[in-house]
Write a protein that holds these residues in place. Structure first.
Motif, PDB file in Angstrom:
ATOM      1  N   ASN A  92       0.330   7.736   6.242  1.00 38.80           N
ATOM      2  CA  ASN A  92       1.399   8.401   5.494  1.00 38.80           C
ATOM      3  C   ASN A  92       2.389   7.352   5.010  1.00 38.80           C
ATOM      4  OD1 ASN A  92       3.386  10.028   4.467  1.00 38.80           O
ATOM      5  ND2 ASN A  92       3.420  11.412   6.242  1.00 38.80           N
ATOM      6  N   ALA A  93       2.518   7.216   3.713  1.00 37.55           N
ATOM      7  CA  ALA A  93       3.364   6.189   3.122  1.00 37.55           C
ATOM      8  C   ALA A  93       4.844   6.461   3.399  1.00 37.55           C
ATOM      9  CB  ALA A  93       3.115   6.103   1.631  1.00 37.55           C
ATOM     10  N   ALA A  94       5.249   7.719   3.379  1.00 32.32           N
ATOM     11  CA  ALA A  94       6.672   8.065   3.581  1.00 32.32           C
ATOM     12  C   ALA A  94       7.106   7.692   4.996  1.00 32.32           C
ATOM     13  CB  ALA A  94       6.886   9.544   3.332  1.00 32.32           C
ATOM     14  N   ILE A 129       0.835  -1.197   0.000  1.00 34.69           N
ATOM     15  CA  ILE A 129       0.000   0.000   0.000  1.00 34.69           C
ATOM     16  C   ILE A 129       0.872   1.251   0.000  1.00 34.69           C
ATOM     17  CG2 ILE A 129      -1.658   1.313   1.378  1.00 34.69           C
ATOM     18  CD1 ILE A 129      -2.758  -1.449   2.304  1.00 34.69           C
ATOM     19  N   ALA A 130       1.912   1.243   0.807  1.00 30.89           N
ATOM     20  CA  ALA A 130       2.807   2.408   0.870  1.00 30.89           C
ATOM     21  C   ALA A 130       3.490   2.639  -0.475  1.00 30.89           C
ATOM     22  CB  ALA A 130       3.832   2.199   1.975  1.00 30.89           C
ATOM     23  N   ILE A 131       3.952   1.593  -1.112  1.00 32.96           N
ATOM     24  CA  ILE A 131       4.612   1.728  -2.419  1.00 32.96           C
ATOM     25  C   ILE A 131       3.618   2.243  -3.460  1.00 32.96           C
ATOM     26  CG2 ILE A 131       5.680   0.425  -4.296  1.00 32.96           C
ATOM     27  CD1 ILE A 131       7.007  -1.312  -2.109  1.00 32.96           C
ATOM     28  N   ARG A 132       2.403   1.734  -3.444  1.00 32.82           N
ATOM     29  CA  ARG A 132       1.386   2.215  -4.381  1.00 32.82           C
ATOM     30  C   ARG A 132       1.094   3.700  -4.151  1.00 32.82           C
ATOM     31  NH1 ARG A 132      -1.902  -1.591  -7.213  1.00 32.82           N
ATOM     32  NH2 ARG A 132      -1.315  -3.721  -6.707  1.00 32.82           N
ATOM     33  N   ASN A 167       3.815   5.780  -5.520  1.00 28.07           N
ATOM     34  CA  ASN A 167       3.735   5.802  -6.980  1.00 28.07           C
ATOM     35  C   ASN A 167       2.519   6.560  -7.502  1.00 28.07           C
ATOM     36  OD1 ASN A 167       6.119   4.410  -7.467  1.00 28.07           O
ATOM     37  ND2 ASN A 167       5.103   2.415  -7.307  1.00 28.07           N
ATOM     38  N   GLY A 168       1.723   7.140  -6.619  1.00 31.47           N
ATOM     39  CA  GLY A 168       0.634   8.012  -7.051  1.00 31.47           C
ATOM     40  C   GLY A 168      -0.773   7.486  -6.865  1.00 31.47           C
ATOM     41  N   ALA A 169      -0.941   6.374  -6.177  1.00 31.72           N
ATOM     42  CA  ALA A 169      -2.299   5.858  -5.960  1.00 31.72           C
ATOM     43  C   ALA A 169      -3.052   6.786  -5.003  1.00 31.72           C
ATOM     44  CB  ALA A 169      -2.246   4.454  -5.379  1.00 31.72           C
ATOM     45  N   LYS A 170      -4.320   7.005  -5.302  1.00 37.05           N
ATOM     46  CA  LYS A 170      -5.163   7.839  -4.447  1.00 37.05           C
ATOM     47  C   LYS A 170      -5.819   6.970  -3.381  1.00 37.05           C
ATOM     48  CE  LYS A 170      -6.212  11.240  -7.969  1.00 37.05           C
ATOM     49  NZ  LYS A 170      -5.655  10.802  -9.223  1.00 37.05           N
ATOM     50  N   VAL A 171      -6.419   7.636  -2.409  1.00 37.00           N
ATOM     51  CA  VAL A 171      -7.083   6.920  -1.318  1.00 37.00           C
ATOM     52  C   VAL A 171      -8.188   6.021  -1.864  1.00 37.00           C
ATOM     53  CG1 VAL A 171      -8.493   7.203   0.761  1.00 37.00           C
ATOM     54  CG2 VAL A 171      -6.519   8.670   0.401  1.00 37.00           C
TER      55      VAL A 171
END
Length: 168
Positions: free
Chosen positions: A160-162, A71-74, A77-81
């Motif tokens: 937060n993916a980061a 999920i974090a990688i997606r 890469n620009g995936a929205k919620v």
């Protein structure tokens, strides 16, 4: 007391007649057993609903924890919620729809079997009365399950993916 007065006044010549034997005296025990069984069934429904909620929450938690890196990688890469929600909820929506359909089919089959056992055609008035309550129960369970899954998936999709990737 009133029944005893009526019996003395109008039925004093009839030996062995006791108007004081009311419906409660005759059917009171059966009614109390029915009420007890109804309360027990209500308690079992509440326990079953709690078990469903806890099981679904646990299942969603385990799946999202296992797929958190994906999920974090997606997200990086620009995936929205909404994309993450669609990705995670697809399985649960399909499972919930199948379970709902099976429950409705069992309800219809149960009504038909009971009608055959009683020896009549399916009593659709009875089905619509008790069946409506059962359908409402199924809808409540479906709604509670959907809200549980949705809440957990939304929470994971908003992380937060980061921060997650830097903590690895």
């Amino acid at each position: 007391k009133e029944m005893q007065e009526v019996q003395k006044k109008y039925f004093k010549d009839v030996p062995g007649l006791n108007l004081c034997t009311t419906a409660f005296d005759r059917w009171g025990k059966q009614f109390l057993i029915y009420e007890t069984v109804l309360q027990l069934c209500t308690l079992l429904v509440i326990v079953a609903l709690l078990c469903v909620i806890l099981t679904v929450y646990s299942s969603v938690s385990l799946e999202t924890r296992g797929r958190q890196k994906e999920i974090a990688i997606r997200k990086v890469n620009g995936a929205k919620v909404k994309d993450i929600i669609r990705l995670l909820s697809r399985y649960y929506v399909r499972t919930l729809a199948i379970a709902f359909s099976i429950a409705i089919l069992f309800l219809i089959a149960f009504t038909a079997v009971v009608s055959v056992m009683v020896g009549s055609m399916p009593d659709w008035d009875y089905f619509l009365g008790t069946g409506a309550m059962t359908i409402v129960s199924i809808l409540v369970i479906t709604l509670v399950t959907a809200l549980t899954v949705g809440q957990k998936i939304y929470k994971v999709a908003k992380t937060n993916a980061a921060e997650y990737l830097s903590s690895l």
